[in-house]
Design a protein around this motif. Sequence first.
Motif, short mmCIF file in Angstrom:
data_model
loop_
_atom_site.label_atom_id
_atom_site.label_comp_id
_atom_site.label_asym_id
_atom_site.label_seq_id
_atom_site.Cartn_x
_atom_site.Cartn_y
_atom_site.Cartn_z
N ALA A 68 0.83 -1.20 0.00
CA ALA A 68 0.00 0.00 0.00
C ALA A 68 0.86 1.25 0.00
N GLY A 69 2.01 1.17 -0.66
CA GLY A 69 2.84 2.36 -0.78
C GLY A 69 3.72 2.63 0.42
N ILE A 107 -5.32 15.11 -12.30
CA ILE A 107 -6.08 15.36 -11.07
C ILE A 107 -7.21 14.34 -10.97
N PHE A 133 -2.93 24.43 -9.26
CA PHE A 133 -3.89 23.47 -9.83
C PHE A 133 -5.07 24.19 -10.47
N LEU A 146 -2.48 11.51 5.73
CA LEU A 146 -1.78 11.50 4.44
C LEU A 146 -1.75 12.86 3.77
N VAL A 147 -2.61 13.77 4.24
CA VAL A 147 -2.91 14.92 3.39
C VAL A 147 -1.86 16.02 3.44
N ASP A 148 -1.77 16.75 2.36
CA ASP A 148 -1.03 18.01 2.34
C ASP A 148 -1.94 19.13 2.80
N ARG A 162 2.79 -4.70 8.00
CA ARG A 162 3.46 -5.67 7.15
C ARG A 162 4.90 -5.26 6.93
N GLN A 174 -1.86 6.28 -2.62
CA GLN A 174 -0.89 6.83 -1.69
C GLN A 174 0.32 7.48 -2.37
N THR A 175 0.59 7.11 -3.61
CA THR A 175 1.75 7.69 -4.27
C THR A 175 1.41 8.98 -5.02
N SER A 176 0.19 9.46 -4.85
CA SER A 176 -0.19 10.74 -5.48
C SER A 176 0.73 11.85 -4.94
N LYS A 177 1.04 12.83 -5.80
CA LYS A 177 1.99 13.87 -5.39
C LYS A 177 1.41 14.74 -4.27
N THR A 178 0.24 15.27 -4.52
CA THR A 178 -0.40 16.12 -3.51
C THR A 178 -1.74 15.49 -3.15
N ILE A 179 -2.01 15.42 -1.85
CA ILE A 179 -3.27 14.79 -1.41
C ILE A 179 -4.08 15.78 -0.58
N VAL A 180 -5.36 15.87 -0.94
CA VAL A 180 -6.29 16.77 -0.24
C VAL A 180 -7.48 15.94 0.21
N GLN A 192 -1.00 14.14 -9.99
CA GLN A 192 -0.39 15.29 -9.34
C GLN A 192 -1.20 15.69 -8.11
N LEU A 193 -2.52 15.56 -8.23
CA LEU A 193 -3.41 15.95 -7.13
C LEU A 193 -4.52 14.93 -6.97
N ARG A 210 4.85 11.10 5.24
CA ARG A 210 4.53 12.37 4.59
C ARG A 210 4.62 13.46 5.65
N SER A 211 5.16 14.59 5.29
CA SER A 211 5.22 15.68 6.27
C SER A 211 3.80 16.14 6.56
N PHE A 220 -5.37 27.12 -1.39
CA PHE A 220 -4.32 26.11 -1.43
C PHE A 220 -4.12 25.61 -2.87
N GLY A 258 0.43 17.76 7.00
CA GLY A 258 -0.19 18.77 6.16
C GLY A 258 -0.93 19.82 7.00
N THR A 259 -1.52 20.75 6.28
CA THR A 259 -2.31 21.79 6.94
C THR A 259 -3.75 21.31 7.03
N ARG A 312 8.80 3.99 3.17
CA ARG A 312 8.50 5.30 2.60
C ARG A 312 8.59 6.34 3.71
#
Lengths: 318, 259
Positions: A133-134, A202, B258, A293-295, B17, A274-280, A256-257, B233-234, B252, B236-237, B230
């Motif tokens: 799962a990434g 997107i 975007f 996970l989110v940005d 895992r 999970q490997t998406s660049k930006t997650i909202v 990308q998003l 992830r840092s 944002f 987020g907001t 991995r």
Amino acid sequence: MSEVLVLVDHVDGAVRKTTAELLTIARRLGEPAAVFIGLGIDNAREYLASNGATKVYVVDSADMTDYLVAPRAEALAQLMDRSRPAAVLIPSSPEGKEIAGRLAIKTGSGLLTDAVDVQAGESGLVTTQSVFAGNYTVRAAVTTGTPIITVKPNSATPEPVAAEAAEETFEVTVSDAAKTARITDQRPRRKTGRPELTEAAIVVSGGRGTGGEFGPIEAFADALGAAVGASRAAVDSGWYPHAYQVGQTGKTVSPQLYVASGISGAIQHRAGMQTSKTIVAVNKDEEAPIFELVDFGVVGDLHTVLPAATEEINKRKG
Amino acid sequence: MNIVVCVKYVPDATADRTFNAADNTVDRTSVDGLLSELDEYAVEEALTIRDAGEGEVTVLTAGPEQAADAIRKSLQMGADRGIHVIDDAIHGSDAVATSLILAKVLDRTPYDLVLCGMSSTDGSMGVVPAMLAERLGLPQLTLASEVSVDGSTVTVQRDGDVATQTVEATTPLVLSVTDQINEPRYPSFKGIMAAKKKPVDTYALADLGLADEDVGLSSAWTRVEGLQARPPRSAGTIVKDQGDGAAKLVEFLAAQKFI
Ligand SMILES: Cc1cc2nc3c(=O)[nH]c(=O)nc-3n(C[C@H](O)[C@H](O)[C@H](O)COP(=O)(O)OP(=O)(O)OC[C@H]3O[C@@H](n4cnc5c(N)ncnc54)[C@H](O)[C@@H]3O)c2cc1C
Ligand SMILES: Nc1ncnc2c1ncn2[C@@H]1O[C@H](COP(=O)(O)O)[C@@H](O)[C@H]1O
């Protein structure tokens, strides 16, 4: 320099973007040679040449499209015999992986699936895969035979370069054993006018939190020019077709998003995004695991947040 | 119809895992495992097909000692017998080797249908069924979301990327089913009791005419060069919507170009 065979992903000659990505990767590794199986080469020729194919093998026998998977694996095996390629790159779709699996057995070659990158290393090709799962990134190499690698969409940015694509019709001998699973009917999926889910830059997805109302998801997606996805909970409820499911048993996307709305973020859903660049995420429960996970996340009701955001975006676009 | 269902014992996806540090193989022993959820659909479909006619359902697994759990669960659901290929040399086998082991068992087991899941929930390659069809020289009817059986003719619906296909073949054949096909049953109390008396045969590689070096990590056609967890992830907001959530979201998205 040896050829690197790239299996072209197309529908009646309309070539999908993954092929340009694979040709771009192939160029790092050798001479990109496209393998076009099926009808419609007239529609594909220019696309393949402008994306750097120096050679195009055309296999247009009807057996290829009348039977499932096996004839394509035979065609590629015979081509490998002929071209002695440095590697074979195949799109990582369910069908692509099955073709690759049979080809590996036929040719005694190692198989790596779902690569997100392929590079020429000191002692051969090295792939990067994203597993569990990434949660892990694995680097691997083929040690026996010719590397057969299936590559996920969005693994490279296509770099078009014009090439003289020398075309050759390749005659394949298809065995009787490969002509046993007959395709008796084919119903193309309804077109939505939105980008293809696995290729889109997107993706906007809806889950159980939509309560079955996908209108706000689609409107927001359209404002962003995005593809629409769904969680399994939404699909199992009959709210959205299975073809749009994102996750372990649906599509894997790496845009990308990625915008998850009303989706909790179960491990099987993460496996697909999970490997998406930006997650909202938009979710009314601030404890929802998706927020790990989110940005950027909005704790709120998607039924108010999304329509307001859609309106604002459309206003800005004028 | 006699059916062999191939099932895999996998680490629980909801647990942490991980890999064996020594050789980069999937850790199948220290993490709790179970019958791959996606193989439950195959077991269920086998039982349905059996019950519509006659014949036996055999479940087949290749895996470590704990993989007996996967067989037990299938027997509890209603399968008739089990085959467990267990051998230390199997450790680290890839899909190529796994399909070889399964094919060797199938060579000495009578069947009309080999049934598989759509992919294993750990490796997730989704290639073993196609490899089995290749090795056994049998028709491949894979990734079925609907199955119908009429005598020796099997017809499936396959939901492809661009189209839904109807595909047809005659037995013996290899069939794999997706999670769209049915609702797997839970074992009943009666099923759990009955399972205790059902026969399970175990094979070692030598019983199948295979040598240690035919399978396992050292003979794999691929090699893991390295692996990395991995990086998290840092953070987020996260904003709470107080009427301004949508505006902040659009800010944002615009800042990230975007829009
Ligand atoms: C073998 C296997 C394979 C699987 N494969 C997949 C797969 O491919 N894809 C997949 O997605 N799942 C898959 N699953 C299922 C997965 O485990 C979860 O059950 C599923 O992802 C949950 O979907 P959901 O997040 O939409 O629903 P839920 O988990 O019910 O979450 C709904 C979320 O919506 C929020 N919400 C509710 N109302 C609102 C509102 N008005 N506004 C904003 N937020 C709201 C809630 O707070 C909640 O967080 C699989 C499971 C198994 C066992
Ligand atoms: N070790 C194994 N033992 C028995 N069946 C297996 C094994 N590994 C894979 N399979 C079968 O092959 C299917 C696809 O697995 P995979 O190609 O690993 O994703 C699974 O759903 C099982 O039906």
